[in-house]
Design a protein around this motif. Structure first.
Motif, PDB file in Angstrom:
ATOM      1  N   ALA A  35      59.853  47.367-117.390  1.00 30.90           N
ATOM      2  CA  ALA A  35      59.839  48.341-118.606  1.00 30.90           C
ATOM      3  C   ALA A  35      61.111  48.107-119.438  1.00 30.90           C
ATOM      4  O   ALA A  35      62.039  47.668-119.016  1.00 30.90           O
ATOM      5  N   GLY A  36      60.832  48.142-120.661  1.00 29.85           N
ATOM      6  CA  GLY A  36      62.037  48.078-121.897  1.00 29.85           C
ATOM      7  C   GLY A  36      62.993  49.325-121.689  1.00 29.85           C
ATOM      8  O   GLY A  36      62.747  50.151-122.244  1.00 29.85           O
ATOM      9  N   TRP A 133      51.868  46.039-127.816  1.00 26.72           N
ATOM     10  CA  TRP A 133      52.342  47.158-126.667  1.00 26.72           C
ATOM     11  C   TRP A 133      51.130  47.388-126.159  1.00 26.72           C
ATOM     12  O   TRP A 133      49.847  48.058-126.687  1.00 26.72           O
ATOM     13  N   ASN A 187      57.009  44.143-130.000  1.00 25.98           N
ATOM     14  CA  ASN A 187      56.885  44.269-128.601  1.00 25.98           C
ATOM     15  C   ASN A 187      55.551  43.688-128.120  1.00 25.98           C
ATOM     16  O   ASN A 187      54.571  44.266-128.632  1.00 25.98           O
ATOM     17  N   LYS A 251      64.797  54.214-126.937  1.00 26.05           N
ATOM     18  CA  LYS A 251      65.359  53.005-126.697  1.00 26.05           C
ATOM     19  C   LYS A 251      66.979  52.980-127.464  1.00 26.05           C
ATOM     20  O   LYS A 251      67.981  52.993-126.799  1.00 26.05           O
ATOM     21  N   ARG A 379      56.047  38.620-120.306  1.00 21.16           N
ATOM     22  CA  ARG A 379      57.166  39.468-121.058  1.00 21.16           C
ATOM     23  C   ARG A 379      57.996  39.793-120.159  1.00 21.16           C
ATOM     24  O   ARG A 379      57.861  40.310-118.855  1.00 21.16           O
TER      25      ARG A 379
HETATM   26  C1  LMR Z   1      57.811  49.086-122.540  1.00 20.68           C
HETATM   27  O1  LMR Z   1      57.113  48.522-123.558  1.00 20.68           O
HETATM   28  O2  LMR Z   1      58.243  48.509-121.522  1.00 20.68           O
HETATM   29  C2  LMR Z   1      58.008  50.553-122.862  1.00 20.68           C
HETATM   30  O3  LMR Z   1      57.918  50.834-123.958  1.00 20.68           O
HETATM   31  C3  LMR Z   1      57.691  51.263-121.908  1.00 20.68           C
HETATM   32  C4  LMR Z   1      56.111  51.641-122.067  1.00 20.68           C
HETATM   33  O4  LMR Z   1      55.857  52.930-122.189  1.00 20.68           O
HETATM   34  O5  LMR Z   1      55.319  50.988-121.840  1.00 20.68           O
END
Ligand code: LMR
Length: 403
Positions: A35-36, A133, A187, A251, A379
């Motif tokens: 996870a980011g 994403w 992302n 973030k 990723r």
């Molecule tokens: C991600 O891309 O890791 C974050 O934004 C967490 C998520 O909710 O996916």
């Protein structure tokens, strides 16, 4: 008889499933690049010092209570959020034709905006970048869109943007389609169009009468500079577009679990605002009635105080510089170890993520054999790298590629 007996098991949400697997893993050298979410160089979650300061001030403020916020949220917060996105000199702000709605982080802002577009404007088709994403598709389909389409974005061969494919897919889109665009720090690829390429993208969107819906989850993270990271959205506004932008404070404020976000709405005329607001009000009322206040109060407290605002910018710099440093370290280690392939993309990509180029099988091998948790798309979240684990990660990548 049971209503539930024949229900099919749904697929796991990869990024959250990985978090759980990681937590359950007792391998001492395990590394979480899933996870980011920002980590310190000790691998610990970080509550921004400026957030702690704001929380203490809010805790001591006896005038605050637990009454409901309005349906569209805390107005002072959403006004400051929209201003931070569009900039003080924005024509849309000067002409009073932009406003914000406090929503549940970036996801909630996307969902409210998407539901408005689908149910109030009758939009049916949306486009997202290939790859994007993983939640964009689910959010828009859940909001009532009928058709999900991809536009080309990533060229795996050259490990960069496929601008020709991107523009062609926009040209082929039906009039009125909604295009999800990443405002900065794409992302998962960490690869953004240049300003010249954004100008080309904007011109096709204008010509084909498409609708731009920006997702801004990383303002401040891409370059460490809030204004620079908002350039694309501001450019579209200057070019006269009507647009939506979902802003997340997960973030850049580290407010992951406070679900703090803002849907910025830019219209052609202030006359349109009351009707749009009234329809969004109905959507929110039917979905969750009104948002929580804590995160929005923190952000408002910081954005409305010059000294705290500067502290926040310096907290963002701390995070973005550590990530840039880790990009350098990872590339150096991979090159030093002679991991097959080229690794310049690691330092060229920006934001929280790096798209390593590992395929699904290799990424799963990293998880299973090396306990390095990463998405099957290849990723990695740069935030999970530290000075103590970067060599282990580089070795694991090398072994995975040479096994
Ligand atoms: C991600 O891309 O890791 C974050 O934004 C967490 C998520 O909710 O996916």
């Amino acid at each position: 008889m049971s209503w539930f007996a024949d229900l099919e098991q749904g697929p796991p949400i990869e990024v959250f499933a990985l978090m759980k697997q990681f937590a359950d893993d007792d391998f001492p050298q395990k590394v979480n690049l899933g996870a980011g979410a920002y980590r310190t160089d000790e691998g610990k979650p970080w509550v921004l010092p400026v957030v702690r300061t704001a929380e203490k001030a809010l805790a001591n403020d006896e005038t605050l209570n637990k009454e409901y916020l309005p349906i569209l949220g805390f107005e002072a917060f959403s006004t400051l959020s929209t201003r931070m996105l569009l900039g003080d000199d924005s024509p849309a702000l000067k002409e009073n034709r932009a406003f914000g709605v406090q929503c549940l982080s970036g996801t909630g802002s996307l969902r409210v905006g998407a539901e408005f577009l689908a149910t109030k404007l009758g939009k049916t088709v949306f486009y997202y970048s290939k790859p994007t994403w993983e939640n964009h598709r689910l959010v828009f389909l859940s909001a009532g869109f009928k058709e999900a389409r991809e536009y080309r974005y990533w060229d795996a061969q050259k490990r960069g943007l496929d601008i020709a494919g991107f523009l062609q897919d926009l040209k082929d889109a039906p009039e009125g389609a909604v295009i999800i665009l990443h405002a900065c720090a794409h992302n998962p690829t960490g690869c953004d169009p240049t300003r010249e390429q954004w100008a080309q993208i904007a011109s096709v969107i204008k010509e084909k009468k498409l609708f731009a819906f920006f997702d801004s989850a990383y303002q401040g993270f891409a370059s460490g500079d809030l204004d620079r990271d908002a350039w694309t959205v501001r450019y579209f506004v200057q070019e006269g577009f009507e647009l939506f932008c979902a802003q997340s404070y997960a973030k850049n404020f580290g407010l992951y679990n406070e679900r703090t976000g803002n849907l910025s709405v830019v219209l052609k005329s202030p006359k349109e605002i009351p009707a749009v607001k009234s329809q969004i009000t109905l959507i929110v009322r039917g979905m969750y009635s009104n948002p929580p206040s804590h995160g929005a109060r923190i952000v408002n407290h910081v954005l409305s105080n010059n000294e705290l605002f500067d502290q926040w910018r310096s907290n963002i710099k701390t995070m973005s510089s550590r990530i840039i440093d880790m990009r350098k370290r990872l590339r150096e280690e991979l090159e030093r170890l002679g991991a097959p392939g080229t690794w310049n993309h690691i330092t060229e990509q920006i934001g929280m993520f790096s798209y390593t180029g590992l395929n699904a099988e290799q990424s799963q091998h990293m998880v299973k054999m090396h306990h390095v948790y990463m998405l099957s798309s290849g990723r990695i979240s740069m935030c999970g790298l530290t000075h103590s684990n970067v060599e282990y990660v580089a070795k694991s990548i090398k072994e995975t590629l040479t096994d």
